[in-house]
Design a protein around this motif. Structure first.
Motif, PDB file in Angstrom:
ATOM      1  N   ARG A 232      31.113 104.875 -37.695  1.00 31.51           N
ATOM      2  CA  ARG A 232      30.507 103.604 -38.087  1.00 31.51           C
ATOM      3  C   ARG A 232      29.172 103.900 -38.733  1.00 31.51           C
ATOM      4  N   ARG A 234      25.687 102.477 -40.635  1.00 29.57           N
ATOM      5  CA  ARG A 234      24.819 101.311 -40.781  1.00 29.57           C
ATOM      6  C   ARG A 234      23.518 101.695 -41.479  1.00 29.57           C
ATOM      7  N   PHE A 277      26.696 100.491 -30.886  1.00 26.44           N
ATOM      8  CA  PHE A 277      27.653  99.455 -31.207  1.00 26.44           C
ATOM      9  C   PHE A 277      28.553  99.175 -30.009  1.00 26.44           C
ATOM     10  N   ILE A 482      36.184  92.452 -39.348  1.00 28.24           N
ATOM     11  CA  ILE A 482      34.795  92.882 -39.482  1.00 28.24           C
ATOM     12  C   ILE A 482      34.649  94.335 -39.061  1.00 28.24           C
ATOM     13  N   SER A 483      35.319  94.706 -37.989  1.00 27.68           N
ATOM     14  CA  SER A 483      35.261  96.083 -37.528  1.00 27.68           C
ATOM     15  C   SER A 483      35.859  97.047 -38.545  1.00 27.68           C
ATOM     16  N   TYR A 486      33.633  97.215 -41.767  1.00 31.89           N
ATOM     17  CA  TYR A 486      32.196  97.275 -41.526  1.00 31.89           C
ATOM     18  C   TYR A 486      31.488  98.286 -42.428  1.00 31.89           C
ATOM     19  N   ASP A 517      28.199  91.842 -36.464  1.00 32.29           N
ATOM     20  CA  ASP A 517      27.550  92.414 -37.647  1.00 32.29           C
ATOM     21  C   ASP A 517      26.388  91.521 -38.057  1.00 32.29           C
ATOM     22  N   SER A 519      24.075  92.590 -40.063  1.00 28.91           N
ATOM     23  CA  SER A 519      23.515  93.200 -41.265  1.00 28.91           C
ATOM     24  C   SER A 519      23.946  92.484 -42.540  1.00 28.91           C
ATOM     25  N   ARG A 520      24.822  91.489 -42.426  1.00 30.92           N
ATOM     26  CA  ARG A 520      25.305  90.779 -43.604  1.00 30.92           C
ATOM     27  C   ARG A 520      25.198  89.269 -43.395  1.00 30.92           C
TER      28      ARG A 520
END
Length: 651
Positions: A232, A234, A277, A482-483, A486, A517, A519-520
């Motif tokens: 993942r 980020r 996470f 979403i996962s 991501y 999430d 971040s969006r």
């Protein structure tokens, strides 16, 4: 066409119409010996890869009356057919012309697949063999050598099964040989509450031909006994901090490196695992982002890596820079990539909320993308076909594509990443049969009344969400989507609901999505039935003069508009015409398009418009409002004929 005429024509079923046999250039020249042979998962690449696309045996049989699609298990294993109907070209659905079948799977039928697995000479005596499905629509039971292995629900997300223990091995256990794979599929389409997007058993208007079965690449990989399961990635909003999390099936020493940076962590040295996470979610990985029944969930070991990148090369549509990434544990090597960028909603110098890329206001010149093909339906004929759509939209000066109510193959997102195309990603809609007067006709005619409306428990049935099981299933699929996506750098926004199609508890769903999430930005309800949360006031406007509805905290976007229709003889799969405004030829269409963009839409940007999504990339069946024809052989609009269209809007 005026509003009343358009509403009268919306969604009338025309399933008795004969579809014209329409092929794209890639479908016409399809290499059936090498179908979609590219590595299907560009953000998680291994050298070990055996593509299983190609001809499989298939048959369609009646489903037993006791089958309910709810508790898939091995109770029907003894019914694997010995006699098949013929061959199907995987990964094209049986309804698609490119499959060679052209038969519809009905809700009361099973679709069976069968093929021999190739011989694998194992690199390691204790290696594991993983079977990957890009997507199977809608319920899949998997059997190896006649024995039930696992089940999967949901037609849009990938899943992976460890089939090692079910395989026949050579005497020295170094070769996998003489094995048979069978898959049983059921698909309710729109006869139940399960997610199906725009598929319908009664095609017409804005709803399209249903499809079923395997529709993305199938492949197998050999991995060492200790291997990487998930990553993942980020990039933080400070545009210099990068967090990468890696999970493995067994503990060991994990290294993560990209140009100028390398970090190694081992279980023994750290004495624990740093995780940022939620551990019960899957990431871009070797495992599925949703439940696979029949397999015990393996343990996972998590490793967190924090990097600081000084003077990061930022990703933009104009300069889509990607950092290469390499991850290793023992003999398992995975290559990936990432981008440094951020997507936010922030006030501009005058206090107007704006969509921002890397903390700078960035206008979204968007286009709606249904992801349909006349010869492949949900499945693009080739990788080049996916690339063509993106490049052609960039040539027409779009910088964003809204992937509409469909999760696309992983390679499409990769091409958006590397070519520089921002993506708004819809969740896939479901629910029982929609009450169209409520979710379509009345909101279109009276937007001020229906634009803001609660969709709480008292409205479950109104919004076709009476099933508690269906609501729970959609939430799990939202988490899985979403996962799964991501890590995709180009995805800027999650769109949760569209026009009330199966919408429920939108405000609480927004909170849940933000927890997954943060971040969006999130578009809570595209079109209407807005509950005031999320990051956008998001409206659809096909019939009224375009305008701006400014708010103090949320950015304003017109998430659908346009829909200008022009039928091109010889390039449509249906002779019937559906659209919001019809034009007889390309000249009149071009004038209307340029006036809409330059005289109606662009002047709204200084007033607070942050993005606009034109409908749509291509014609789809009788909906002939595409910028391209359904077969992608004619682009109806030439942007360079108008001098105003040669200047990018964010220069």
């Amino acid at each position: 066409m005026d509003l009343i005429d358009a509403l009268r024509s919306i969604d009338k079923p025309h399933e008795d119409d004969v579809l014209n046999r329409l092929f794209t250039p890639w479908g016409e020249n399809l290499d059936k010996d090498h179908v979609l042979s590219e590595y299907p998962r560009p953000q998680f690449v291994r050298d070990s890869y055996i593509n299983l696309n190609g001809y499989w045996d298939y048959c369609i049989v009646p489903a037993p009356t006791e089958f309910d699609n709810k508790s898939l298990n091995d109770s029907f294993a003894s019914q694997i057919p010995s006699q098949m109907d013929g061959q199907i070209l995987v990964p094209f659905s049986p309804e698609a012309m490119l499959s060679g079948v052209e038969r519809r799977l009905e809700p009361d039928q099973f679709l069976w697949y069968k093929r021999a697995l190739p011989t694998i000479n194992r690199k390691y005596e204790d290696s594991r063999i993983l079977l990957h499905f890009g997507a199977v629509d809608q319920f899949a039971d998997v059997y190896v050598n006649g024995a039930f292995v696992a089940s999967h629900k949901g037609g849009y997300l990938p899943f992976t099964i460890d089939i090692t223990d079910q395989l026949n091995l050579s005497e020295d256990k170094r070769a996998v040989e003489n094995n048979t794979l069978s898959v049983r599929v059921a698909d309710t389409s729109d006869s139940s509450y399960h997610s199906r997007g725009k598929q319908t058993l009664r095609r017409g208007g804005m709803y399209y031909t249903c499809q079923s079965g395997i529709w993305q690449t199938v492949w197998i990989e050999e991995v060492p006994a200790t291997y990487i399961k998930q990553i993942r990635i980020r990039p933080e909003r400070d545009l210099k901090t990068l967090f990468i999390e890696v999970s493995t099936n067994l503990p060991g020493k994990v290294s993560v490196k990209f140009p100028g940076h390398e970090m190694i962590k081992s279980a023994e040295a750290s004495g624990g695992y740093e995780t940022k996470f939620t551990e019960d979610l899957s990431f871009a990985s070797d495992t599925c982002p949703c439940t696979v029944e029949g397999q015990k969930a393996p343990e996972q070991y998590y490793y967190g890596f924090n990097f600081t990148i000084d003077d990061a090369h930022l990703w933009t549509p104009e300069d889509p820079y990607l950092y290469p990434l390499h991850i290793q544990i023992g003999d398992d090597h995975v290559t990936s990539y990432f981008a440094m960028r951020s997507f936010t909603v922030e006030p501009d110098s005058e206090g107007t909320p704006r969509f921002c890329l890397n903390h700078k206001p960035y206008f979204l010149m968007g286009v709606l993308d249904q992801g349909y093909w006349p010869d492949g339906l949900y499945t693009a004929p080739t990788d080049d076909a996916l690339i063509y759509d993106i490049k052609e939209m960039k040539r027409l000066h779009f910088n964003m594509m809204r992937k509409h109510i469909k999760v696309e193959s992983a390679r499409w997102y990769y091409h958006c990443d590397r070519l520089g195309m921002i993506v708004w990603q819809d969740m896939v809609s479901g629910g029982s049969s929609y009450a169209k007067p409520v979710v379509s006709y009345l909101p279109t005619a009276f937007p001020k009344i229906f634009g803001r409306m609660s969709d709480g428990p008292s409205h479950y049935k109104t919004f076709s969400r009476g099933s508690a099981e269906g609501r729970s299933e959609w939430l799990q699929e939202m988490k899985g989507t979403i996962s799964y996506l991501y890590n995709v750098p180009s995805i800027a926004t999650w769109v949760l609901f569209n026009e009330g199609w199966g919408q429920f508890n939108a405000a609480s769903a927004t909170i849940m999505a933000k927890e997954l999430d943060d971040s969006r930005p999130i578009d809570q309800a595209s079109g209407w039935f807005d509950e005031g949360s999320g990051n956008f006031r998001s409206v659809h406007n096909y019939f009224r003069p375009l305008d701006v509805e400014k708010e103090k905290e949320r950015a304003f976007v017109i998430s659908e508009y346009g829909g200008l229709a022009c039928h091109i003889d010889g390039h449509s799969s249906v002779d019937r015409i559906y659209g919001y405004k019809k034009y007889d030829n390309l000249d009149t269409l071009g004038v209307a398009y340029y006036n809409l963009i330059n005289a109606s839409m662009k002047p709204l940007i200084p007033k607070g418009l942050c993005g606009a999504v034109y409908t749509q990339v291509s014609d789809v069946e009788e909906e002939v409002n595409g910028l391209m024809t359904y077969d992608r052989k004619v682009t109806k609009i030439n942007p360079d004929l108008d001098p105003h269209m040669t200047t990018h809007i964010n220069e």
